[in-house]
Structures are given as C-alpha cells and as structure tokens.
Enzyme design. Structure first.
Site, PDB file in Angstrom:
ATOM      1  N   ASP A   1     -10.206  -4.915  -4.151  1.00  0.00           N
ATOM      2  CA  ASP A   1      -9.136  -4.272  -3.215  1.00  0.00           C
ATOM      3  C   ASP A   1     -10.182  -2.684  -3.254  1.00  0.00           C
ATOM      4  O   ASP A   1     -10.651  -1.904  -3.857  1.00  0.00           O
ATOM      5  CB  ASP A   1      -7.644  -3.428  -4.088  1.00  0.00           C
TER       6      ASP A   1
ATOM      7  N   HIS B   1      -7.479  -5.662   0.128  1.00  0.00           N
ATOM      8  CA  HIS B   1      -6.576  -4.689   0.294  1.00  0.00           C
ATOM      9  C   HIS B   1      -5.949  -5.991   1.013  1.00  0.00           C
ATOM     10  O   HIS B   1      -5.648  -5.584   2.643  1.00  0.00           O
ATOM     11  CB  HIS B   1      -7.159  -2.886   0.485  1.00  0.00           C
TER      12      HIS B   1
ATOM     13  N   SER C   1       1.006  -1.176  -0.174  1.00  0.00           N
ATOM     14  CA  SER C   1       0.021   0.123  -0.131  1.00  0.00           C
ATOM     15  C   SER C   1       0.780   1.779  -0.138  1.00  0.00           C
ATOM     16  O   SER C   1       1.784   2.058  -1.230  1.00  0.00           O
ATOM     17  CB  SER C   1      -1.139   0.079   1.084  1.00  0.00           C
TER      18      SER C   1
END
Length: 220
Positions: free
Chosen positions: A167, A199, A116
C-alpha cells in the site's frame, strides 16, 4: 454539504433481512464501492447493499467526495480536519439510525464495510454506537486516535482488517497498530495481509471479507 447522506442502493436478491453499508474512500463516492454488491450478492442473498456518499466535495478532486480533508494532501489545517470529521461522524451515525428505522433491519443485522477513509469512519462510528453492528470490515485503512478508544468504545462487534502489503497511501503497518489497539479494547479482531497489493481490494481480501460477512449475517 448535504443534510442527509444519500447514495446508490443495490437491493437484496431475496427478502431483505440484512444490510451491508459500504463506505468509500477519499476522493471517491458511493458508486465506487456499490460495484462490490454484484460480486457478493449470490453469497448474501438477503442483504441489501447501500453506499452513502460522503457529505463533502473532495478538496483535491471535485468530482469525488470526502469524509474529512487530509492536511498533508490538501493543505487544510488540523482544526478544519477535526471539525469536518465531527460533522461526518454525526451524519453517518444519524444515517445508520435512519436506515434502521426505514428498513426495520436492526444493528445486529447490519454490517459496515469501509475502504481507506471509509474504514476510518466505520471504526470511528461503529465502535461508539449504542447497538453493535453485526461486523466491521476495513480495507486499507487505520484506526483514528487509538489512545482515545478505551474511554470511548461502547460496543465490540467483530472486526476484520485487510491491507495490501504494498500500500502506497496508507502504510501497511497501520493494520497491526489498529489490531493491537482494538484487541486491547476487548474487540475480537482478525487481520489479513494481501500480498503484492497496493491501495486496493484484491480477490483474496474480498474473499476474507465475504467469509466475515457470511459469519455475521447468515441465518442459522
């Protein structure tokens, strides 16, 4: 904010001759990703794993850390975000220099793995260093300011981007956008879509990452 990045270290199983730097996401810390080391170490026995903590307390989760704030989530301004990111980029760049000097492991034997916001940092720093890292692996992230990359890129390590198709935090199509910009800048880039994955890091994506790391770090 700390002056030097620190975080958990997982030593190599055999004599160390490689480094894998794990860069965590927004609101987490180094302990979040160092848990990947026991999963990977049997396949990368000479690699030491390090997971530095981002330099700032997270704006919406004081128990976690952040590389920079996210205006849509925490109400920060774009100016605050830019200033914070510039500090973090400088600190991560310095950290990579420091550990190379400390360990004697060169950039060519050092891989960056991000999740991320950590992926954003890995791409931002790893492509602009004087010496190319062995590889960059990015999970569930995006490429910041792709329009600036052609003018700023200095090195072109191989890049693997992995993204969950479901996600909910960073849109899945950011992977394709990043891959297109990286390829246009002359970077060897591969992508992998993890089906039915949000995610997070799924086993199939982790397997792809391991293959990329082994290709980059295995001795002939």
């Amino acid at each position: 904010m700390t002056e030097t990045l620190t975080g958990p270290i997982h030593p190599a199983k055999a004599e160390r001759d490689a480094l894998v730097i794990l860069l965590h996401g927004f609101g987490a810390d180094g302990a979040d990703l160092i848990g990947l080391a026991p999963v990977l170490e049997d396949h990368l026995p000479t690699a030491e794993f390090r997971a530095p903590n981002a330099p700032e307390p997270c704006s919406i989760n004081p128990m976690g850390r952040q590389w920079f704030p996210i205006p849509r989530m925490d109400g920060s301004t774009e100016e605050m975000r830019a200033e914070s990111m510039a500090r973090s980029v400088g600190m991560l760049d310095a950290y990579l220099d420091e550990i190379a000097e400390e360990t004697g492991v060169p950039a060519s034997r050092t891989a960056l793995v991000g999740f991320s916001q950590g992926t954003m940092m890995a791409l931002q720093v790893g492509l602009r260093r004087a010496a190319a890292p062995a590889a960059i692996v990015g999970f569930s992230g995006l490429l910041l300011a792709p329009e600036r990359l052609p003018a700023e890129i200095r090195v072109r390590p191989p890049v693997l981007l992995v993204h969950g198709e479901m996600d909910e935090m960073v849109p899945f199509d950011e992977m394709a956008k990043a891959a297109e910009a990286l390829a246009a800048a002359g970077v060897e880039v591969r992508t992998h879509a993890s089906p039915r994955t949000g995610h997070s890091i799924a086993p199939d994506g982790l397997g792809m990452a391991l293959a990329q790391l082994k290709a980059a770090l295995d001795r002939p």
